[in-house]
Write an enzyme that holds these catalytic residues in place. Structure first.
Site, mmCIF file in Angstrom:
data_model
loop_
_atom_site.group_PDB
_atom_site.id
_atom_site.type_symbol
_atom_site.label_atom_id
_atom_site.label_comp_id
_atom_site.label_asym_id
_atom_site.label_seq_id
_atom_site.Cartn_x
_atom_site.Cartn_y
_atom_site.Cartn_z
ATOM 1 N N SER A 13 0.966 -1.161 0.139
ATOM 2 C CA SER A 13 0.006 -0.137 0.095
ATOM 3 C C SER A 13 1.012 1.262 -0.044
ATOM 4 O O SER A 13 2.269 1.168 0.298
ATOM 5 C CB SER A 13 -0.986 0.037 1.232
ATOM 6 N N TYR B 184 -2.026 -1.249 10.136
ATOM 7 C CA TYR B 184 -2.175 -1.402 8.685
ATOM 8 C C TYR B 184 -0.922 -0.930 8.119
ATOM 9 O O TYR B 184 -0.366 -1.671 7.327
ATOM 10 C CB TYR B 184 -3.447 -0.574 8.444
#
Length: 571
Positions: free
Chosen positions: A440, A453
Site C-alpha cells: 500500500s 495497517y
C-alpha cells in the site's frame, strides 16, 4: 563402453538402461565429453535406453588428422554411424552446445531418424547465420559480444596457448562462481587440455569458413528448446528467432547457466523425459509443457496457473479476472467461500477456467493444506498474488491488542505463508515463477490513523525486497504493489477505532480509482518483472517523497487530519 568406427575415427560409445525402452541419444558440447551428462543420464536410465558418445577429438574418441575432419557434415555423419551401431531406426536426440548444433543439422538432414530433438544451449549454424544477417543491429551486436571467442579462436596458436596456460583454471573458476558447479570426477575431464585444443578446429572448420547458407533451414521434427536464462554465450533474442524455423516447437526456460545439466540435473532430466514420453506415447503433457508450445495468437498468460488470495472482492477479484482474460487458469481464494465462488463463476462464464477455494490466510495449518491441495489438484502455480488484507483505523492508543493480532495475521502472516509455501513449490519445480505481494501507499507514508495497517504493509514491502534478492537466482520474480486510495470494499469491512465509516467509504468511492486499474499494473509488473509498483497519483508521489524527503512525510503525518476519510475526500 565400447568403440565404433566412424570413417577415419573411432568413437567411444556408452549405453545405459534397457535397450527395449525408448532411446535417448545425448550429445555433449565443447570442451566437454559424454561425462558432462552423468547426472542426467543416471536419472533417465531407469525409464530409457540412454546412449552417449565422445565426439571426434574429445575424451576417449580418436582425433581427425586435420581441421577439415571437424566439419559439421562429418560430425553429423558420426551421429548417423552411432544410430546404426545401436541398431535404432529412431531416437530422441538431446544436444548441448556443439551437440545442439549437430542436432539441428541432423534434424534437417535425416528427420525420419529422430522421434524428437531437445536443444539445450544453442541454434544450428544456418539458423544462427540467418539471425546474424537479418536481425536488428542491436540484437546482432548483443550476440556478437557473447560470441567473441569464436573470432579469437581463429588466430593461429592463440587458442592452443590459452589451453596450455590459463583456460583450464578460468573454466573451473567460471563454472564455480557463475553457476555454482564444483569439479567432479569426469567433468571437467582429465583430457580437458587436449579436448579444448582439438575442439578449436570446430570453430576453424565451421565458423567464417564460407559455408553455403541454407536459404530456408526448416526443421520438421518435434523440437523442445530449453533456454538457460543465465547462459552467457547465447542471447534470448537469438533463441526467440528460432521459432520461425520449427513448425512443432516447445520453448521452455530454466534459471540456469550454460551447464544446466550439471547445475540443475533433475530439472533437465524431467524436461527431457516429459517431452520424449509425450512424443513417443502421446502422454498427457503437463501444464508446463502445454504452456511451452509455440503457437500463433496465444494470450500473454495462456496455460499459466495463477493463485489469488482475497479474490472475492476488490483488487483480488479484479486481478483474478484480468489474468483469466489473458488466458490464465485462476484459483480464487477467499475467507468468504460464497464470494470466491461468485468470482470463479463469473470468470468461467466470461473467460475460462477458475476454481473457488476457502482459506484463512492467517491460519498456518489452513494455508499449508491449501497450498498442498492446489499442487495436488492443479499443479505448481506459476504466479501467486498475495492480496488478502484488512484494515483497522484510529490512533495507536485506541487500537486493541486483538486489532494488532488480526491485522498482522492477515496482512503480514498471510503474505509470509503464501510466499513460503508457494515459493518452495516453484523452486522444487525448477522452472521459475512470480510472486506478487499487495502492500500500500501506507508502506512508506506514515499515518496517525493507520498504525497497524501501515506497519503490516511496510513489513510486506521489506519482505518482498528480501525475497526478490533471494529468489532471483531461481528464476522467480517478486513484485510488491503499492496502491494509493482505491475504490474497494476495504473501508466498509474495516474496524473503526476512530473516524467516520460512512465518510471514509464515501471518500474512497469519490476517489474513483477502480481496482481494475490496479490489476492492470499487477499484470504489467509480472510481465516486466518490476520490483516496486506505486499505483495512482498519490502512490507515486508518496513513493517519490519517501525516497527524496522522508522527513517531509513525517512532518505531514504530524499535521494531517486524523480522519482518514476526510483526508481522502480532499484528494
Amino acid at each position: 563402453m565400447r568403440f565404433i568406427e566412424a570413417g577415419s575415427v573411432r568413437l567411444a560409445l556408452r549405453e545405459q538402461g534397457d535397450p527395449a525402452d525408448p532411446t535417448l541419444l545425448l550429445i555433449h558440447g565443447y570442451p566437454d565429453t559424454h561425462r558432462v551428462w552423468d547426472e542426467v543420464a543416471d536419472l533417465l536410465a531407469a525409464d530409457f535406453h540412454v546412449v552417449r558418445y565422445d565426439v571426434r577429438g574429445a575424451g576417449a574418441s580418436s582425433t581427425p588428422r586435420d581441421a577439415g575432419g571437424y566439419a559439421l557434415g562429418r560430425l553429423v555423419d558420426d551421429l548417423a554411424e552411432v544410430l546404426d551401431a545401436i541398431g535404432k531406426d529412431t531416437v530422441h536426440l538431446v544436444g548441448h552446445d556443439w551437440g545442439s548444433i549437430q542436432g539441428w543439422e541432423a534434424a534437417r538432414r535425416f528427420p525420419e531418424r529422430l522421434a524428437s530433438f531437445t536443444s539445450l544451449g544453442g541454434p544450428g549454424l544456418d539458423q544462427g547465420s540467418h539471425f546474424m544477417r537479418n536481425a536488428a543491429k542491436r540484437e546482432v551486436a548483443g550476440q556478437a559480444v557473447r560470441s567473441w571467442y569464436m573470432a579469437a579462436f581463429q588466430a593461429p596458436g592463440a587458442g592452443e596457448l590459452a589451453w596450455r596456460t590459463v583456460a583450464p583454471r578460468t573454466l573451473a573458476r567460471t563454472m564455480r562462481l557463475s553457476e555454482g558447479i564444483e569439479p567432479r570426477d569426469g567433468h571437467p575431464a582429465d583430457t580437458l587440455v587436449q579436448d579444448g585444443t582439438n575442439g578449436l578446429n570446430l570453430y576453424r572448420a565451421n565458423m567464417f569458413a564460407g559455408r553455403d547458407l541454407v536459404p530456408e533451414p526448416y526443421v520438421d521434427v518435434p523440437l523442445q528448446l530449453i533456454e538457460a536464462r543465465k547462459d552467457i554465450f547465447v542471447s534470448p533474442k537469438l533463441l526467440a528467432s528460432l521459432h520461425r524455423w520449427v513448425p512443432r516447437m516447445w520453448h521452455r526456460t530454466i534459471p540456469a547457466g550454460h551447464w544446466a545439466q550439471r547445475s540443475h540435473p533433475a530439472t533437465v532430466a524431467r524436461m527431457i523425459a516429459e517431452f520424449a514420453r509425450h512424443v513417443e506415447h502421446g502422454a498427457e503433457p503437463s501444464r508446463e509443457l502445454r504452456r511451452a508450445r509455440v503457437a500463433e495468437g496465444r494470450k500473454a498468460f495462456d496455460q499459466r496457473l495463477v493463485v489469488v488470495t482475497g479474490a472475492g472482492s476488490g483488487i483480488g477479484r479484479a486481478t483474478a479476472r484480468a489474468f483469466a482474460a489473458h488466458g490464465a487458469e485462476v484459483v480464487c481464494a477467499d475467507l468468504d467461500l460464497d464470494a470466491a465462488r461468485r468470482a470463479a463463476e463469473d470468470i468461467g462464464r466470461l473467460y475460462g477456467t477458475a476454481h473457488a477455494r476457502q482459506v484463512d490466510v492467517s491460519d498456518t495449518g489452513a494455508m499449508e493444506r491449501f497450498a498442498s491441495a492446489v499442487q495436488d489438484d492443479l499443479g505448481t502455480p506459476d504466479i501467486v498474488v498475495n492480496n488478502a488484507g484488512i484494515a483497522v483505523t484510529g490512533p495507536f492508543l485506541d487500537h486493541e491488542l486483538t486489532d494488532w493480532e488480526r491485522t498482522i495475521g492477515v496482512n503480514l502472516w498471510g503474505v509470509v505463508h503464501g510466499c513460503r509455501l508457494f515459493a518452495r513449490q516453484m523452486v522444487e519445480r525448477g522452472e521459475g515463477g512470480h510472486i506478487v505481494n499487495i502492500a500500500s501507499l501506507a508502506a512508506f507514508v506514515p499515518s496517525r490513523v493507520l498504525p497497524a495497517y501501515s506497519t503490516s504493509k511496510a513489513a510486506v514491502k521489506m519482505l518482498s525486497d528480501c525475497l526478490r534478492a533471494e529468489l532471483a537466482g531461481r528464476g522467480i520474480g517478486v513484485s510488491v504493489i503499492c496502491p494509493g486510495f482505491v475504490s474497494t470494499p476495504i473501508a466498509g469491512n474495516a474496524t473503526y477505532r476512530g473516524g467516520d465509516r460512512a465518510l471514509t467509504e464515501q471518500a474512497l468511492q469519490r476517489r474513483g480509482y477502480a481496482p481494475e486499474r490496479v490489476a492492470a499494473h499487477i499484470l504489467r509488473a509480472v510481465h516486466r518483472n518490476t520490483a516496486v509498483v506505486p499505483v495512482n497519483a498519490e502512490g507515486r508521489i508518496g513513493y517519490a517523497l519517501s525516497r527524496l524527503s522522508p522527513g517531509l512525510l513525517r512532518g505531514l503525518a504530524r499535521i494531517a487530519d486524523s480522519d482518514l476519510g476526510r483526508l481522502a475526500g480532499k484528494d
